[in-house]
Design a protein around this motif. Structure first.
Motif, PDB file in Angstrom:
ATOM      1  N   ALA A 158       0.173   8.339  -2.947  1.00 51.11           N
ATOM      2  CA  ALA A 158      -0.339   8.704  -1.627  1.00 51.11           C
ATOM      3  C   ALA A 158      -1.690   9.403  -1.700  1.00 51.11           C
ATOM      4  CB  ALA A 158       0.667   9.602  -0.910  1.00 51.11           C
ATOM      5  N   VAL A 165       0.832  -1.208   0.000  1.00 52.90           N
ATOM      6  CA  VAL A 165       0.000   0.000   0.000  1.00 52.90           C
ATOM      7  C   VAL A 165       0.864   1.254   0.000  1.00 52.90           C
ATOM      8  CG1 VAL A 165      -1.741   1.290   1.298  1.00 52.90           C
ATOM      9  CG2 VAL A 165      -1.925  -1.182   1.109  1.00 52.90           C
ATOM     10  N   THR A 166       1.976   1.237   0.720  1.00 50.88           N
ATOM     11  CA  THR A 166       2.838   2.420   0.757  1.00 50.88           C
ATOM     12  C   THR A 166       3.554   2.656  -0.576  1.00 50.88           C
ATOM     13  OG1 THR A 166       4.558   1.018   1.752  1.00 50.88           O
ATOM     14  CG2 THR A 166       3.215   2.355   3.238  1.00 50.88           C
ATOM     15  N   LYS A 176      -5.347   0.663   3.677  1.00 50.84           N
ATOM     16  CA  LYS A 176      -5.624   1.865   2.881  1.00 50.84           C
ATOM     17  C   LYS A 176      -6.397   2.892   3.694  1.00 50.84           C
ATOM     18  CE  LYS A 176      -8.514   3.415  -0.971  1.00 50.84           C
ATOM     19  NZ  LYS A 176      -9.445   3.003  -2.047  1.00 50.84           N
ATOM     20  N   THR A 190      -4.206   6.236  -3.726  1.00 47.77           N
ATOM     21  CA  THR A 190      -4.175   4.946  -3.025  1.00 47.77           C
ATOM     22  C   THR A 190      -5.157   3.976  -3.677  1.00 47.77           C
ATOM     23  OG1 THR A 190      -3.897   6.299  -1.031  1.00 47.77           O
ATOM     24  CG2 THR A 190      -3.985   3.931  -0.730  1.00 47.77           C
TER      25      THR A 190
END
Length: 535
Positions: free
Chosen positions: A141, A136-137, A351, A144
């Motif tokens: 940003a 997810v990272t 998320k 997402t």
């Protein structure tokens, strides 16, 4: 506990609430409302799909006694909505917020591990929780977008062989002769992405060509070869070492690229092509003419590897990596599908947690604390709303009760322990929940059982609204004629053949509803009165 569902063709083993609800053939209209809130919870948060259905059903069970006692449903609805608002306010006041990066990373991994606790891969959560957080990272940003995380299922091997690719991984596509002569590994390659068919086409099949001299036929064949070779030469001239296309790349093109030590793959799936484009910075081209170097992508390493019986193409070290791929391994198809669903739920939870970083204790702790606060709040309310708020407080206890029952524990004993802990005046027991490992109540916040606040907030709102929706229904209207086999589609206001709908409900329109006699189409009582009067 898991459920096994067989739809006549395929066997599904899962404990995911949304998956089970989708596979069930639900006929009752009110029950479909509960299936809808489960799907909504899955789309919004990803976890808590079972809890929301369980809570909504328990709320309806608790307020059923008021309906049977003659309390107006609107009074119950107002009371439930007021109690729901109070529960949301209490939830916001209990939320724990993390701000520094190290604490946020811990929150994300803990929330992912909690989401996996009830799944089939709970014993491997130490492997999958950091993997999910890393995936997810890697994403943008601001957006997402979970669709940018590709999940690939490879049968065979152990589940511990699963790994994360910080880039793109996709299954080897169909290939022609000459493919094995192509190199399978590159360092810092240039990548060309196409939406062009690189295959020899017979133009005589697509157009009518008239020639006066048979010798001219060879010129037509030569022109066909010239067209494909011009396209291939244009691809090579760009300096790209990897050529990918959404459309087929034929045997001539495959051999052409192999002779020049280039790699090519055709029929790449749309989602994989989008992920490659975002990760490598390449732009998909719809023509081979005038391709500039600015549209080419790149990565640190490209490699084709053997995973089980299949080959996978891996793009790693992508400079603009806003995508990731998780390769899952397992022994059976059902296990891989359930693992995919479990990983998807964890991805959704991470998320949502990444955007808010607000958590509460899991294991039924937050439900018990909210139940206690609602009971105390209800004592200051006069009228029927006091009982309705107390009913919602009682309904919230279904979560720890069911957790205990699923773990094979004595739910009555566990709930008594939880009530005692949460009743402490110094609030030291506000995070006490169910510990299924030690078969007792414990501080789940210290035990690392955390859940995102947005999960509980959405669960409460959806459950209360679903209960209010069912309570607001006072009558169900059906047309029995439309349920018969072969019945034509018709509107609500008209029966078959344009007759009134009352004809479909009893026959002969209003006369049929009132009870027609044998003569003159009059009601039976009217005919009897005429007979006695001598008419």
């Amino acid at each position: 506990m898991d459920k096994l569902i067989f739809d006549g063709r395929k066997v599904t083993i899962s404990n995911d609430g949304a998956t089970i609800m989708k596979l069930l053939d639900i006929a009752h209209p009110a029950a479909k409302v509960l299936a809808d809130i489960s799907s909504s919870q899955d789309a919004e948060v990803g976890d808590g799909t079972t809890s929301v259905v369980l809570l909504a059903g328990e709320i309806l069970k608790m307020v059923k006694v008021f309906v049977e006692d003659g309390v107006n449903p609107q009074v119950i609805i107002r009371g439930l909505r007021k109690a729901g608002d109070e529960a949301i306010k209490a939830l916001e006041s209990l939320s724990v917020v993390s701000k520094d990066d190290f604490a946020i990373r811990k929150v994300l991994e803990t929330c992912a591990g909690t989401a996996l606790n009830s799944k089939l891969i709970a014993s491997q959560k130490s492997l999958f929780a950091p993997m999910v957080v890393d995936a997810v990272t890697c994403l943008d940003a601001q957006l997402t977008d979970i669709k940018m995380v590709g999940i690939k299922k490879v049968p065979g091997g152990s589940v511990t062989d699963s790994f994360l690719v910080k880039g793109v991984a996709f299954k080897k596509t169909f290939s022609y002769a000459g493919f094995e002569q192509q190199p399978k590994k590159f360092h810092s390659p240039k990548i060309l992405l196409l939406h062009v068919e690189l295959e020899l086409k017979s133009e005589k099949e697509n157009a009518e060509v008239r020639i006066s001299d048979p010798d001219l036929y060879q010129s037509i064949v030569d022109a066909e070869w010239d067209i494909i070779f011009e396209k291939l030469k244009a691809c090579v001239d760009t300096g790209a070492q990897i050529i990918l296309s959404r459309l087929p790349i034929g045997d001539v093109a495959t051999q052409y690229f192999a002779d020049r030590k280039l790699f090519c793959a055709g029929r790449v799936e749309r989602q994989d092509m989008e992920r490659i484009s975002k990760a490598t910075g390449g732009k998909v081209q719809s023509t081979t003419s005038n391709i500039s170097g600015g549209v080419l992508g790149t990565c640190e390493q490209f490699e084709e590897v053997q995973l089980g019986e299949e080959r996978y193409n891996l793009f790693t070290g992508c400079p603009k990596a806003k995508t990731a791929s998780i390769v899952l391994r397992g022994g059976s198809e059902q296990f891989l599908e359930e693992t995919e669903r479990s990983v998807h739920d964890a991805l959704m939870v991470v998320k949502r947690s990444l955007k808010t970083s607000e958590v509460v204790a899991g294991g039924g702790a937050i439900e018990m604390e909210l139940s206690k606060m609602l009971r105390e709040k209800s004592k200051g309310i006069s009228g029927k709303e006091q009982m309705i708020m107390s009913s919602l407080a009682k309904a919230l206890e279904i979560i720890p009760r069911q957790l205990s029952a699923n773990a094979g524990l004595d739910s009555t004993n566990i709930l008594n322990q939880l009530r005692q802990a949460h009743a402490k005046p110094d609030s030291t027991g506000k995070w006490y929940g169910v510990n299924v490992d030690e078969e007792m109540a414990c501080d789940t916040m210290e035990a690392g059982v955390w859940e995102p606040t947005i999960n509980k907030r959405n669960c409460l709102r959806s459950a209360v609204e679903a209960a209010c929706l069912v309570l607001s229904i006072d009558e169900t209207v059906r047309n029995p004629q439309s349920e018969k086999p072969g019945a034509p589609s018709q509107g609500v206001g008209l029966g078959q053949g344009g007759q009134p709908i009352s004809a479909g409900m009893g026959g002969m329109g209003m006369a049929g509803m009132m009870g027609a006699g044998r003569g003159g189409g009059l009601p039976r009582g009217v005919r009897a009165m005429k007979g006695r009067g001598g008419a």
